[in-house]
Design an enzyme around this catalytic site. Structure first.
Site: not given
Ligand code: F6P
Length: 541
Positions: A199, A205, A259, A344, A375, A504
């Site tokens: 987004k 990451e 989400r 969240e 199990h 973060k």
């Molecule tokens: O973990 C926090 C967060 O902001 C989530 O709310 C979101 O889904 C995720 O990181 C990924 O964010 P983005 O889509 O901006 O990479």
């Protein structure tokens, strides 16, 4: 709302010790404590909730102004006050004829245009009209994203496996290099499409993994690598800066929370796997649940009741977790998906007004599919010292007609668990069993004590006809609205997530320290760990 909370606590003080089983002495318990939405059935009769408790919960919902606030969300009001935004994931799945205004502007023409572009792209790629740079067909798609940009499509792609008739879809989320390395190994860059989903297009990451994937493409295909890239984002300018052609960028507005975003371009990997028509059926399932949530009276409103039972267990009975237990192997990622959706959204101790929450908010959500969980952790569900409300999900029919009997075995297991949780096993029966096993005297007592089950443990069961795209859409929207219902009662804002920020920013500061820079402003534990890591990374493998 103090009076409503007080009335609920007082009610529990008088009924908390009674047995759930005894509630079935009244005829019609199942009928009056289950609810239907289209072809979904939610049975909540195996909870310690009676008519009075339910009426008190409904009063709580009214006191929280649930209905007008629900209507405000659907109408595009800025219900995400902290970020001054609407929360319109429902617009992403809205009917073609819908008109939804944000700041006086109808957002639906853009939603529809993006949906159509996605469908054209998916159609072209699935039919070999859109190919890789070397002219080969795309056989594999790698979705790179994390959190809401991963969990939704990952969950839905696995859930709808019987509808796959497109490219294979893989997922990379973790910044651990193991994730991208293991995924790209064995894929042919010339036949692979990389879908970068973020987004914000700033998530470390995703940006790190995207760079690895772009380099991987570049070293095999050279400058034509962009033919293998797609971006999904609200920050379309940032996607363009990465060299992704505008026609390969699918945007969505900032009023869609990560989400809650599976319904729009974040669902592109799902659409590529199952095709635009099945994707439309998934949206239609979400729409059906939206209609139900908007129109059913509170007493027959499935998401409202599901939310209120969540409040009942969490705040009134004092059960701080909920287990999501799909008896549907293809819903293997559903617990993780609901975990983010729920925790969240409602894992907050301050209300949207900035005041401390008056009652415990979001519970701990966890689980895994049955029968595997039986199990693993069901021992604690049945005999542990804590009560964990269980939420079972079960299809009335499977996708394997030749194995229908095996599906019935799955169903029998699911029903057996909810019955065992409620019924338990008393000491007399446990003694008989111990005696049959040949025990006597003190040993019989010891054995019997361990073979009794306290019972009286609540559960919910949701059944659906079959795990179709439509049913999946209904189920996801049901839980979204449940989270919303609970948030309105707790006063939390279910659309922001400030709790993820601190870690973060600390990670950003820590990287240079782990890489050998000066260690500053760190406690002795963190400093000791940094030194420990540095020593290992300096030594040769
Ligand atoms: O973990 C926090 C967060 O902001 C989530 O709310 C979101 O889904 C995720 O990181 C990924 O964010 P983005 O889509 O901006 O990479």
């Amino acid at each position: 709302m103090n009076a409503e909370w007080d009335a609920l606590h007082a009610h529990w003080a008088t009924v908390g010790k009674r047995s759930i089983m005894a509630l079935f002495d009244r005829p019609g318990r199942f009928q009056s404590f289950s609810v239907q939405s289209d072809d979904l059935l939610l049975d909540y009769s195996k909870t310690n909730l009676d008519s009075k408790g339910r009426a008190l919960l409904l009063s709580l919902a009214r006191a929280a102004r649930l209905e007008p606030r629900r209507d405000a969300m659907f109408a595009g009001a800025k219900v995400n006050r902290a970020e001054d935004r609407a929360a319109l994931h429902t617009a992403l799945r809205a009917d073609k004829r819908a008109r939804i205004l944000v700041d006086g502007q109808d957002v639906m023409p853009t939603v529809r245009a993006t949906r159509d572009r996605m469908a054209r792209f998916a159609h072209g790629l699935r039919h070999g009209e859109i190919r890789g740079a070397t002219g080969q067909r795309i056989t594999d798609v790698v979705n790179i994203g994390i959190g809401g940009s991963d969990l939704g499509p990952r969950m839905a792609v696995a859930a709808l496996q019987p509808y796959h008739n497109g490219p294979r879809v893989h997922f990379v989320a973790n910044v651990d290099p193991a994730d991208i390395s293991d995924t790209l190994k064995g894929l042919d860059p010339a036949q692979t499409l990389i879908v970068i989903v973020s987004k914000t297009f700033t998530t470390v990451e995703t940006m790190t993994n995207a760079k690895v994937a772009i380099d991987w493409l570049g070293s095999a295909i050279g400058s034509r690598a962009s033919a293998h890239l797609v971006a999904v984002s609200s920050a379309i300018d940032k996607a363009a800066a990465l060299g992704i052609p505008a026609e390969r960028v699918f945007g969505f507005a900032d009023w869609v929370g990560g989400r809650y975003s599976l319904w729009g371009p974040v669902g592109l990997s799902l659409m590529l796997a199952i095709g635009p028509e099945n994707f439309s059926a998934f949206l239609a399932g979400g729409q059906a649940m939206d209609r139900h949530f908007q129109t059913a009276p509170l007493m027959q409103n499935m998401p409202v009741l599901l939310g209120l039972i969540g409040v009942w267990h969490n705040d009134i009975c004092g059960y701080p977790t909920r287990a999501i237990l799909p008896y549907d192997q293809r819903l293997t990622h559903l617990p993780a998906y609901f975990q983010q959706l729920d925790m969240e959204s409602n894992g907050k101790s301050v209300t949207e007004a900035g005041t401390p929450a008056s009652e415990p908010t979001g519970p701990i959500v966890w689980g895994q599919p049955g029968t595997n969980g039986q199990h693993a952790f069901y021992q604690l569900l049945h005999q542990g010292t804590r009560v964990v409300p269980a939420e079972f999900l079960l299809a009335r029919r499977g996708h394997e007609p030749d194995l229908a009997e095996q599906h019935r075995l799955l169903q029998a297991n699911c029903l057996a668990q909810s019955e065992a949780l409620m019924r338990g096993r008393n000491i007399q029966t446990a003694r008989q069993i111990a005696a049959q096993l040949g025990y006597s005297g003190d040993e019989l007592e010891r054995q019997a004590a361990q073979r009794q089950f306290p019972g009286n443990r609540p559960s919910l069961t949701l059944t659906y006809p079959k795990l179709t795209p439509f049913a999946l859409g209904q189920i996801i929207a049901l839980y979204e609205h449940r989270v919303f219902t609970e948030a309105m009662i707790w006063g939390t804002n279910p659309f922001d997530q400030w709790g993820v920020e601190l870690g973060k920013s600390l990670a950003k500061d820590l990287l240079p320290m782990i890489s050998g820079g000066e260690i500053r402003d760190k406690d002795a534990s963190t400093r000791g760990l940094i030194e420990n890591l540095r020593a290992a990374s300096e030594s040769k493998p």
